[in-house]
Each structure stands twice: as C-alpha cells, then as structure tokens.
Design a protein around this motif. Structure first.
Motif, PDB file in Angstrom:
ATOM      1  N   ALA A  19      43.528  38.622  39.482  1.00 44.72           N
ATOM      2  CA  ALA A  19      44.655  37.797  40.799  1.00 44.72           C
ATOM      3  C   ALA A  19      46.064  37.823  40.803  1.00 44.72           C
ATOM      4  CB  ALA A  19      43.687  36.545  40.955  1.00 44.72           C
ATOM      5  N   GLU A  20      46.559  37.525  39.630  1.00 48.70           N
ATOM      6  CA  GLU A  20      47.690  37.224  39.176  1.00 48.70           C
ATOM      7  C   GLU A  20      47.638  39.141  39.229  1.00 48.70           C
ATOM      8  OE1 GLU A  20      49.871  37.246  35.495  1.00 48.70           O
ATOM      9  OE2 GLU A  20      48.183  36.173  35.727  1.00 48.70           O
ATOM     10  N   GLU A  21      47.029  39.590  38.492  1.00 46.21           N
ATOM     11  CA  GLU A  21      47.183  41.093  38.857  1.00 46.21           C
ATOM     12  C   GLU A  21      47.432  42.416  39.992  1.00 46.21           C
ATOM     13  OE1 GLU A  21      49.896  43.908  36.252  1.00 46.21           O
ATOM     14  OE2 GLU A  21      49.022  41.678  35.684  1.00 46.21           O
ATOM     15  N   THR A  22      46.738  41.895  40.470  1.00 48.92           N
ATOM     16  CA  THR A  22      46.913  42.525  41.813  1.00 48.92           C
ATOM     17  C   THR A  22      48.286  42.278  43.008  1.00 48.92           C
ATOM     18  OG1 THR A  22      45.096  40.510  43.086  1.00 48.92           O
ATOM     19  CG2 THR A  22      44.089  43.374  42.682  1.00 48.92           C
ATOM     20  N   PHE A  23      48.240  40.558  42.639  1.00 49.22           N
ATOM     21  CA  PHE A  23      49.551  40.272  43.057  1.00 49.22           C
ATOM     22  C   PHE A  23      50.500  40.645  43.045  1.00 49.22           C
ATOM     23  CE2 PHE A  23      52.672  36.395  43.843  1.00 49.22           C
ATOM     24  CZ  PHE A  23      52.415  36.498  45.722  1.00 49.22           C
ATOM     25  N   ARG A  57      38.996  43.625  32.706  1.00 50.49           N
ATOM     26  CA  ARG A  57      39.336  44.673  31.801  1.00 50.49           C
ATOM     27  C   ARG A  57      39.054  46.504  32.700  1.00 50.49           C
ATOM     28  NH1 ARG A  57      39.169  41.798  26.905  1.00 50.49           N
ATOM     29  NH2 ARG A  57      38.800  44.253  26.273  1.00 50.49           N
ATOM     30  N   LYS A  58      38.099  45.978  31.930  1.00 48.62           N
ATOM     31  CA  LYS A  58      37.465  47.498  32.702  1.00 48.62           C
ATOM     32  C   LYS A  58      36.954  47.927  34.166  1.00 48.62           C
ATOM     33  CE  LYS A  58      33.692  50.375  32.263  1.00 48.62           C
ATOM     34  NZ  LYS A  58      31.548  50.494  32.322  1.00 48.62           N
ATOM     35  N   ASN A  59      37.037  47.142  34.702  1.00 49.45           N
ATOM     36  CA  ASN A  59      37.181  47.410  36.550  1.00 49.45           C
ATOM     37  C   ASN A  59      38.770  47.130  36.762  1.00 49.45           C
ATOM     38  OD1 ASN A  59      37.483  45.059  38.787  1.00 49.45           O
ATOM     39  ND2 ASN A  59      35.992  46.302  38.794  1.00 49.45           N
ATOM     40  N   ALA A  60      39.505  46.265  36.611  1.00 47.07           N
ATOM     41  CA  ALA A  60      41.093  46.885  36.472  1.00 47.07           C
ATOM     42  C   ALA A  60      41.612  47.408  36.369  1.00 47.07           C
ATOM     43  CB  ALA A  60      41.594  45.567  35.440  1.00 47.07           C
ATOM     44  N   GLY A  64      43.959  51.052  38.096  1.00 50.80           N
ATOM     45  CA  GLY A  64      45.148  51.356  38.027  1.00 50.80           C
ATOM     46  C   GLY A  64      45.695  50.102  37.532  1.00 50.80           C
ATOM     47  N   LEU A  65      45.126  49.205  37.141  1.00 46.27           N
ATOM     48  CA  LEU A  65      45.963  48.243  36.658  1.00 46.27           C
ATOM     49  C   LEU A  65      45.171  47.914  34.499  1.00 46.27           C
ATOM     50  CD1 LEU A  65      44.672  45.969  39.233  1.00 46.27           C
ATOM     51  CD2 LEU A  65      47.268  46.773  39.064  1.00 46.27           C
ATOM     52  N   GLU A 142      33.119  43.818  41.144  1.00 39.46           N
ATOM     53  CA  GLU A 142      34.359  44.754  41.912  1.00 39.46           C
ATOM     54  C   GLU A 142      34.386  43.516  43.207  1.00 39.46           C
ATOM     55  OE1 GLU A 142      36.471  48.023  43.956  1.00 39.46           O
ATOM     56  OE2 GLU A 142      35.781  47.798  41.815  1.00 39.46           O
ATOM     57  N   GLU A 143      33.445  43.214  43.496  1.00 42.47           N
ATOM     58  CA  GLU A 143      33.584  42.081  44.671  1.00 42.47           C
ATOM     59  C   GLU A 143      35.013  41.640  44.427  1.00 42.47           C
ATOM     60  OE1 GLU A 143      31.143  38.991  47.644  1.00 42.47           O
ATOM     61  OE2 GLU A 143      30.453  39.250  45.457  1.00 42.47           O
ATOM     62  N   VAL A 144      34.926  40.700  43.620  1.00 40.19           N
ATOM     63  CA  VAL A 144      35.807  40.027  43.209  1.00 40.19           C
ATOM     64  C   VAL A 144      37.413  41.078  43.396  1.00 40.19           C
ATOM     65  CG1 VAL A 144      36.885  38.506  41.182  1.00 40.19           C
ATOM     66  CG2 VAL A 144      34.623  38.117  41.872  1.00 40.19           C
ATOM     67  N   TYR A 145      37.323  41.708  42.702  1.00 35.49           N
ATOM     68  CA  TYR A 145      38.082  42.699  43.111  1.00 35.49           C
ATOM     69  C   TYR A 145      38.457  42.732  44.326  1.00 35.49           C
ATOM     70  CZ  TYR A 145      41.540  46.616  43.064  1.00 35.49           C
ATOM     71  OH  TYR A 145      42.847  47.054  43.069  1.00 35.49           O
ATOM     72  N   GLN A 146      37.605  43.422  45.301  1.00 36.55           N
ATOM     73  CA  GLN A 146      37.640  43.438  46.978  1.00 36.55           C
ATOM     74  C   GLN A 146      38.889  42.116  47.630  1.00 36.55           C
ATOM     75  OE1 GLN A 146      38.364  46.940  47.845  1.00 36.55           O
ATOM     76  NE2 GLN A 146      37.141  47.365  46.138  1.00 36.55           N
TER      77      GLN A 146
END
Length: 165
Positions: A19-23, A57-60, A64-65, A142-146
């Motif tokens: 959440a921190e990094e997508t924000f 980390r793998k999902n990020a 590209g994060l 992936e669901e959490v990332y989305q």
C-alpha cells in the motif's frame, strides 16, 4: 505544508508495504512528493527489521515496484508525526485505537484514522477490508495489489481535493 501518511497492517510484511509503495508511485506520478510522504508500520512486532514477505516483493516486482522497507511497529510517536493513519482491516483499526489510547490518551478521529478500502471504487457493498494474503497463494497477493493500487488513486484524489494540493 507536508502531509504524512502511515499505512498499517498486522506484521508490516504484506499489505501495508505494498500500500505504501503503490501510494508513493501515485504521488510521484503527480509530482506531489514534495508535499506528501508515506511510510508503513505493524501493530505487532513479529517481523521488526525484516524486509516484506518474499511473495509481496515478488508481486511488487511484477508491477515494477521494488520494496526496500524494513518492517517496524507502530509507536505512540506516530500519532503526532502522521496526518493520516490508514488501517488495512478492522482488526488493525482496533489495535491502532488501542495503541493510540495507551500512548496519547485519546482515540484517533475517523477523519484521520480509517480503513484504506473505503477509497476502493469497486468495494461498494463489500467489506471495507484489504484481505490478508499471508496464508494464501500468489493470486491472493495479486488481489491485494489490485485493491491497494485502486485505493491509492482514489485516496490521492481525496487528499488533493481536501488539502488543495
């Protein structure tokens, strides 16, 4: 004016770091990093000093994060440093309020301490919690990332409007 946002989950290894990094990415895309900063923390001390979960980390990285955050526990000082404290689920919201009451003597107001998923445009009529993927599989991460990626844009819109950024 500098707004400071803190994302909080149980261990600070799955939901809050992504959440921190997508924000942060959304803030940078709008060139607002001079007026908005963010961090993340845990309500429990299970993983203090660790990097986020390898699956997170793998999902990020697939989006590209790069997550380099080292897990830390929410502290009483955070309530005076951060303008917004954003919980991933009700369990952590309760823990945030308990930590706040112990350290500051007050419960945080819902205008500054709330569930992140209230900013998910697809969550209407659903529970306003970001699910914990820890015991799940790659699809759960992936669901959490989305979810947090959608929330990032909507939350940033809210901040820009509210604070005239």
């Amino acid at each position: 004016m500098m707004l400071k946002i803190l994302f909080v989950c149980t261990g600070n290894i799955c939901r809050s770091p992504i959440a921190e990094e997508t924000f942060r990415r959304a803030v940078k895309a709008r060139d607002l990093q001079r007026v908005i900063q963010c961090d993340s923390a845990a309500t429990h001390a299970y993983h203090i000093g660790d990097l986020p979960d390898p699956r997170t980390r793998k999902n990020a990285e697939s989006h590209g994060l790069k997550l380099t955050h080292h897990c830390r526990k929410l502290s009483g000082e955070d309530f005076s440093v951060f303008d917004y404290i954003v919980a991933m689920d009700n369990y952590n919201m309760e823990n945030i309020q308990t930590i706040s009451a112990r350290s500051t003597g007050i419960h945080q107001h819902e205008d500054i301490c709330f569930l992140y998923r209230k900013f998910d445009p697809l969550a209407q009529g659903k529970r306003l919690e970001v699910p914990d993927p820890y015991y799940g599989n790659s699809e759960d991460f992936e669901e959490v990332y989305q979810i947090v990626n959608r929330c990032a844009e909507s939350f940033l819109d809210y901040l820009v409007d509210k604070h005239h950024l």
